[in-house]
Every structure is written in C-alpha cells, then in structure tokens.
Design a protein around this motif. Structure first.
Motif, mmCIF file in Angstrom:
data_model
loop_
_atom_site.group_PDB
_atom_site.id
_atom_site.type_symbol
_atom_site.label_atom_id
_atom_site.label_comp_id
_atom_site.label_asym_id
_atom_site.label_seq_id
_atom_site.Cartn_x
_atom_site.Cartn_y
_atom_site.Cartn_z
ATOM 1 N N ALA A 146 37.632 -93.526 -0.654
ATOM 2 C CA ALA A 146 38.355 -94.902 -0.886
ATOM 3 C C ALA A 146 37.883 -95.237 -2.388
ATOM 4 C CB ALA A 146 37.595 -95.809 -0.168
ATOM 5 N N LEU A 147 36.733 -95.143 -2.857
ATOM 6 C CA LEU A 147 36.237 -95.089 -4.239
ATOM 7 C C LEU A 147 36.851 -94.388 -5.071
ATOM 8 C CD1 LEU A 147 34.218 -96.488 -6.234
ATOM 9 C CD2 LEU A 147 32.613 -94.790 -5.726
ATOM 10 N N GLU A 148 37.268 -93.150 -4.856
ATOM 11 C CA GLU A 148 37.684 -91.943 -5.668
ATOM 12 C C GLU A 148 39.206 -92.638 -5.889
ATOM 13 O OE1 GLU A 148 38.537 -87.207 -6.146
ATOM 14 O OE2 GLU A 148 38.028 -88.173 -3.935
ATOM 15 N N ARG A 149 39.760 -92.785 -4.682
ATOM 16 C CA ARG A 149 41.252 -93.144 -4.866
ATOM 17 C C ARG A 149 41.352 -94.406 -5.819
ATOM 18 N NH1 ARG A 149 41.353 -92.196 0.740
ATOM 19 N NH2 ARG A 149 40.861 -94.469 1.175
ATOM 20 N N ALA A 150 40.411 -95.516 -5.847
ATOM 21 C CA ALA A 150 40.490 -96.619 -6.527
ATOM 22 C C ALA A 150 40.224 -95.988 -8.257
ATOM 23 C CB ALA A 150 39.395 -97.596 -6.077
ATOM 24 N N CYS A 151 39.538 -95.343 -8.332
ATOM 25 C CA CYS A 151 39.069 -94.833 -9.569
ATOM 26 C C CYS A 151 40.456 -94.109 -10.320
ATOM 27 C CB CYS A 151 37.878 -93.748 -9.799
ATOM 28 S SG CYS A 151 36.420 -94.921 -9.388
ATOM 29 N N ARG A 152 41.143 -93.609 -9.524
ATOM 30 C CA ARG A 152 42.251 -92.516 -9.980
ATOM 31 C C ARG A 152 43.612 -93.468 -9.896
ATOM 32 N NH1 ARG A 152 38.116 -90.345 -10.841
ATOM 33 N NH2 ARG A 152 37.471 -88.357 -10.157
ATOM 34 N N ALA A 153 43.491 -94.581 -9.514
ATOM 35 C CA ALA A 153 44.700 -95.291 -9.232
ATOM 36 C C ALA A 153 45.313 -95.862 -10.616
ATOM 37 C CB ALA A 153 44.506 -96.624 -8.525
ATOM 38 N N PRO A 154 46.340 -96.116 -11.022
ATOM 39 C CA PRO A 154 47.067 -96.648 -12.108
ATOM 40 C C PRO A 154 46.379 -98.108 -12.571
ATOM 41 C CG PRO A 154 48.934 -95.636 -11.031
ATOM 42 C CD PRO A 154 47.387 -95.633 -9.694
ATOM 43 N N GLU A 162 37.266 -91.601 -15.299
ATOM 44 C CA GLU A 162 36.603 -90.301 -15.724
ATOM 45 C C GLU A 162 35.355 -89.971 -14.854
ATOM 46 O OE1 GLU A 162 35.368 -91.311 -19.864
ATOM 47 O OE2 GLU A 162 37.202 -90.891 -20.842
ATOM 48 N N ALA A 163 35.353 -90.757 -13.789
ATOM 49 C CA ALA A 163 33.949 -90.558 -12.965
ATOM 50 C C ALA A 163 34.363 -89.210 -12.000
ATOM 51 C CB ALA A 163 34.108 -91.670 -11.794
ATOM 52 N N ARG A 164 33.149 -88.407 -12.217
ATOM 53 C CA ARG A 164 33.241 -87.161 -11.434
ATOM 54 C C ARG A 164 32.543 -87.247 -10.016
ATOM 55 N NH1 ARG A 164 30.006 -83.507 -15.723
ATOM 56 N NH2 ARG A 164 28.782 -85.649 -15.565
ATOM 57 N N VAL A 165 32.447 -86.247 -9.312
ATOM 58 C CA VAL A 165 32.042 -86.388 -8.003
ATOM 59 C C VAL A 165 30.553 -86.767 -7.994
ATOM 60 C CG1 VAL A 165 31.209 -85.299 -5.899
ATOM 61 C CG2 VAL A 165 33.409 -84.694 -6.881
ATOM 62 N N PRO A 166 29.575 -86.586 -8.877
ATOM 63 C CA PRO A 166 28.298 -86.973 -8.793
ATOM 64 C C PRO A 166 28.057 -88.362 -9.259
ATOM 65 C CG PRO A 166 28.228 -84.821 -9.966
ATOM 66 C CD PRO A 166 29.696 -85.258 -9.893
ATOM 67 N N GLU A 167 28.870 -88.914 -10.010
ATOM 68 C CA GLU A 167 29.291 -90.331 -10.395
ATOM 69 C C GLU A 167 29.688 -91.200 -9.149
ATOM 70 O OE1 GLU A 167 30.380 -88.204 -12.751
ATOM 71 O OE2 GLU A 167 28.582 -88.156 -13.967
ATOM 72 N N ALA A 262 25.414 -92.688 -16.497
ATOM 73 C CA ALA A 262 26.815 -92.189 -16.934
ATOM 74 C C ALA A 262 27.441 -93.432 -17.142
ATOM 75 C CB ALA A 262 27.455 -91.123 -15.751
ATOM 76 N N PRO A 263 28.450 -93.531 -18.219
ATOM 77 C CA PRO A 263 29.342 -94.805 -18.432
ATOM 78 C C PRO A 263 30.016 -95.146 -17.355
ATOM 79 C CG PRO A 263 29.483 -93.108 -20.052
ATOM 80 C CD PRO A 263 28.791 -92.259 -19.025
ATOM 81 N N ALA A 264 30.512 -94.274 -16.329
ATOM 82 C CA ALA A 264 31.369 -94.844 -15.107
ATOM 83 C C ALA A 264 30.284 -95.497 -14.296
ATOM 84 C CB ALA A 264 31.974 -93.429 -14.505
ATOM 85 N N VAL A 265 29.132 -94.876 -13.824
ATOM 86 C CA VAL A 265 28.236 -95.770 -12.888
ATOM 87 C C VAL A 265 27.864 -97.066 -13.774
ATOM 88 C CG1 VAL A 265 26.029 -95.675 -11.909
ATOM 89 C CG2 VAL A 265 27.643 -93.518 -12.165
#
Length: 590
Positions: A146-154, A162-167, A262-265
């Motif tokens: 769910a977090l990944e979908r929110a980060c990749r959403a328009p 830019e968040a990767r799996v570790p972030e 990381a900046p994303a975190v």
C-alpha cells in the motif's frame, strides 16, 4: 476530578523526561485522582523502576514503545479490506505533500487533506479496537505494498516516488512503531466494557507532550468525547525534526548514508509527524506551551491561537532561598558558568570572550561548573580544557610562585561547589553562552539566587530574562565580553538586576504558579465538557452545577469548602465568600 495523565518516556519512570514537573503537579493537586498511562522508550527505563507515587495516583498502566510482540490476530476478508482502505488513505495523505503552512491562506484542499489523514487514523484505531490488535497488519506485506502504491501514484512527492524497497521498508517500520498506541487495551470496549478502568472513565486527558503521548488522548477524544489537554515544554515535532536529520546537522558531522537517512524516508516520516501534530492541536481543547518559543512552533504547525495558553514550567525555588536572600558576593571578579557540558552550550565562544575580557580586566577569573557528562560531553570538555590551556598559559604572581590558570573546570558536588546554589553564587555574574536552548532552566536558577546574568539570545532566553539581565547575539565573543565587563565594573547595576531577576523568577517560574494554572485549566475544561457518565449507583446522572467540582467525584470537605491548589495564595484558603446582595437573599428565600 479523575485525570488521565499521558506520558511518553517520562513519569513515573525514574529516568524519565519531564518526570519532575509531573510529580510536582500530581502531588500539588491532591484533591484530584490521577490515572497514569505511561509509554516507555527503552528496556533499561522499565528496569530502573518508578518514582514513589503519591496516594492520589489510583492506577498506572504502562506499554513499551521500543518493542511490540505480534498480536497473532488473523484478519478476515472484511477486516483486511478495512485495513487496506484506511492504511492506504493514511500513506496517500503522506505522499501527496507536506502539511499545509498555517501562515498561508486557508483552502479547501488543505482541510480535505487533514480530514483524509484523520479519517484514516481513526479508521485504523477502530479496526484495532474491533479486531484486538493492529501490529501484525502494520508489519504485513500488504502494508508495504500500500505504501509503494501511494509513492508511485500520480501527484506523489518527487522524493516519495524515488523511494526504493529499503526506504519503503524503513518507512513502514517507522509507521508501525508510531502507531503502536492504537493497539493498546486502554480504550475499553465499544460499549465502555472496560469496567471504568480505561480512558473512557476519566474526566480529562492531560498529555505531557505531543506525538505518541498525545495519541491515546486523541483516541479517547474520538471514542468517548473526553477533553484533551496537551502540554509541551519542548515541541515534540521540533525535537523529531532535529533528531531525524530533517533540520541542520551539527558542524563537522556527516551521517553515514542508510535507509533511515534517505530523503524519501525523512520526507515521509516528517509528513506523518507533521500531520499527527496538526490533528492533535486541532482536537485538543487546550494546548499549553511552556514559553513563547514553543508557542510559535505550535502555531506554525497548525495550533489554533485561541486554544493556546502559556504555562511556564514550575521550578523549586526553596533550594535557592538562602542564596537569594543573601547579598554576599563570593568574588566580585569572577564569572560563573553552570550547566551540562555539550557542544550546544558553546563553551568555545565563552573562552574566546573571556580572552577578550581579560585584556580589559586582567584580574577576572572564569569558573566552569558542570554536572557529570556522558561520552560526548567528556570529549567536548577535553577540547575546551585544551583550548583554555592554549589561550591562558598558567600565570604566576612572581618568579617563586606556582602558575595558575584563570579558567577552572569543576563539578557540582566538589569541595568548592557542593550545591547548585553555591555554584551560582560563586561569582559576581552568571553567564549563559548557548547556541541552542529551549527553556533555560539554569538561567532561572541563577535568577532565583539573585544573580546578574549575561545570556545569548536563543530559545526562550529573552522571554525568561524579561529585561532583568543583559542579552547578546549567539556566537559573538566580543559582544559577550563587553556585556560581562559592563556588569563587572558596575556593582550597583549588578545588584539592581539581580534583585529584579529574583522577583521575576519568584512571580513566574515557581511550582506554585504552575500548579495553580493547571488547576484552573482542569476545572475550566471539565466545566465546558458535557456530562458523559453515570456517576451515581442508581443510574441517575449527577447534575452539573457551579462550581465545576459539583459534578466530580473527589474528597470534598463540604458545600462551603474552597478548593485551591497546594501552595496557592493565602487569601484563597479560607471559606468561600457568600453573596449578601438583595438578589441573593431573594433567591435564597424561594
């Protein structure tokens, strides 16, 4: 009145933050009952034990923030769908931007984002209450997805995209830790089935800080309409920004790159704490900052100015009474610095200022008196000792005398400064040279002792000193030296400033004024809240009357008793005055 006192890493633990003022508050308000709900920060804190609790503490319930076992709750299809919806809404609110700036123009979009975060938070809380826990769900793969979908959403923030799996894993883990209070059993059942032993049974929740400590009070406000009071002597959101690297790093330090930095975190974690703080301020009935510096931070983070009421920390003035009454100066040519040695205290600038001062007043000495320091403090202290040896080679009065350095480094409890009061009175002027400061406790202690002070303009220093001492810009050794010289050369001015400083401290910063202020706030908030509970065994609601104590359980001496906080003014301790006007007489005859 029954108060739910909410703490994080504080009272009643021996090693807790702000434990001293909480203990004084509880002991000073003996006519009320306190239920303490404490979140611990580390295992060693729990192992150290509690302070001795007064009889008005009816129960203590604790929970760790540093660990959480999997609750073993297996969600059904409907519960999984509820979790996905609420958690997805929460992380979407974090990814779509920072919290709105209260200084900017209000808009419907900002209100909608605040409502989205709040609805998602309360949705998760209701799910945890219905299903018996939330820890396993927050640690699940579906949460990370769910977090990944929110980060990749328009429309998501660039740093979030830019968040990767570790972030993503780091952010999910942080959210799980921050949301652990949602899974606690402090809130009762949907019908109040906690037997009156949870937050549904209290008249008022008092959170002693923002963040995690205020979250149980936020849920009590949501579930049971319990009024929430939030006290922040150091703004929790500001502390988080500084500790997480969102703010500026100390000079010369470069944190090792990792998922946590990381900046994303940093961006997503800061967005979560910012939105949580905004919701706490929005739902609180009253917010009490400890000074104007904290008040400005709270307003910036969304607190309504109408809800803010400054209540200064209460400090024990009795320890310094004898020093304040005495007009003796141990050495009129000595400057004193007292505090905890750390880089934020900027002793390097103080030493350079003292070098400038010695050019004009060669007889002056500087005593640096500190408490026991940790590893970082010891390293900084060693650096300062080396600098002092370079700036001030040992001086001797004659060819046959032993050299002496005009700067001495001592510890409180030593033979020359056995107590704090004797440390502050060891010289003519007390100096504060900090570059970062919240509420300057050491400055207030010096004021209790009737000392003239020279301080740097940081934190709440100007507000505390109020014109009873000299204030100079931080990191300006020349200005610091000139201010010290001005006071060393003018003993009459030192005496006037010291007397004014003591009078101001006794008026504003004592334990008594703190207790009296909170006593009044408690009664005011409960008087404005609806009667929510049946207080009589026969099921009849107790009528709400004036004064507010009439609807509260407690130990009252009778209808004519006057309730005041301990240490309050003497004129308030007697029987209540009766209204003898003709109108009152007519009303009494009916």
């Amino acid at each position: 009145m029954r108060i739910g006192l909410l703490t994080e890493g504080g009272y009643p633990y021996l090693s807790g933050d702000a434990g001293l003022w909480c203990d004084r508050l509880v002991r000073g308000l003996g006519q009320h009952e306190f239920d303490v709900y404490a979140l611990s920060r580390a295992e060693h804190q729990e192992e150290a034990g509690w302070v001795e609790l007064p009889p008005q503490v009816s129960q203590v319930r604790t929970a760790p923030l540093w660990t959480a076992e999997d609750d073993g709750v297996a969600y059904g299809r409907r519960a999984r769908r509820r979790f996905a919806e609420s958690y997805g809404e929460l992380v979407t609110a974090l990814c779509e931007g920072d919290p709105p700036d209260p200084a900017g123009p209000p808009g419907a979009a900002a209100a909608a984002e605040a409502d989205r975060f709040a609805n998602a938070l309360y949705g998760l809380a209701e799910l945890a209450r219905d299903e018996g826990g939330l820890v396993g769900a927050l640690r699940s793969e579906s949460a990370v997805r769910a977090l990944e979908r929110a980060c990749r959403a328009p429309g998501a923030l660039r740093t979030a995209r830019e968040a990767r799996v570790p972030e993503l894993l780091a952010v999910a883990a942080h959210l799980e830790r921050a949301l652990r209070p949602l899974s606690l059993d402090w809130y009762g059942d949907a019908g109040g089935g906690d037997g009156g032993e949870g937050l549904d049974a209290v008249d008022l929740c008092h959170a002693t800080s923002g963040g995690a400590a205020a979250l149980p009070g936020l849920l009590a406000r949501h579930f049971f309409d319990v009024p929430l009071l939030v006290t922040e002597y150091g703004v929790r959101l500001r502390t988080h920004y500084l500790s997480s690297g969102t703010g500026p790093s100390p000079a010369g330090s470069a944190p090792a790159p990792s998922a946590e930095t990381a900046p994303a975190v940093r961006s997503l974690v800061a967005a979560f704490h910012g939105r949580l703080a905004a919701e706490v301020y929005r739902q609180a009935a009253c917010v009490t900052p400890g000074n104007a510096h904290a008040r400005r931070w709270q307003e910036r983070c969304g607190a309504d100015r109408a809800k803010l009421r400054t209540v200064y920390p209460g400090m024990d003035a009795s320890r310094f009474a004898e020093a304040g009454d005495s007009l003796d100066i141990a050495d009129p040519h000595t400057l004193v610095w007292v505090g905890r040695v750390e880089p934020a205290k900027d002793l390097v600038s103080l030493l350079h200022a003292f070098a400038e001062l010695r050019k004009q007043e060669p007889r002056t000495r500087l005593r640096i008196i500190s408490a026991a320091a940790g590893a970082e403090g010891q390293a900084y202290l060693g650096h300062c000792k080396v600098l002092a040896a370079q700036l001030f080679p040992d001086e001797a009065d004659g060819p046959h005398a032993v050299g002496d350095n005009p700067v001495s480094f001592e510890e409180i409890g030593g033979p020359d400064a056995p107590t704090l009061a004797e440390a502050y009175t060891a010289g003519a002027v007390v100096v504060l040279s900090s570059v970062v400061e919240g509420f300057p406790v050491g400055l207030v202690e010096a004021m209790f002792c009737g000392r003239a002070t020279v301080s740097t303009d940081v934190g709440a220093v100007v507000e505390v000193i109020g014109g009873t001492g000299l204030v100079v810009p931080p990191r300006n050794p020349r200005a610091l030296a000139e201010a010290c010289v001005a006071l060393l050369r003018d003993p009459e001015r030192r005496a006037r400033l010291g007397a004014a400083a003591r009078a101001r401290a006794l008026e504003l910063f004592t334990v008594e004024q703190n207790i009296t202020a909170f006593h009044g706030i408690y009664l005011e908030l409960v008087a404005q809240a609806p009667v929510r509970r049946f207080l009589f065994d026969d099921g009849d609601p107790r009528p709400f009357a004036v004064p507010a104590e009439a609807c509260l359980t407690g130990h009252w001496a009778g209808p004519d008793a006057r309730v005041t906080a301990r240490g309050g003014p003497g004129w308030a301790a007697g029987p209540a005055a009766r209204d003898t006007s003709p109108i009152a007489a007519t009303e009494g005859a009916r």
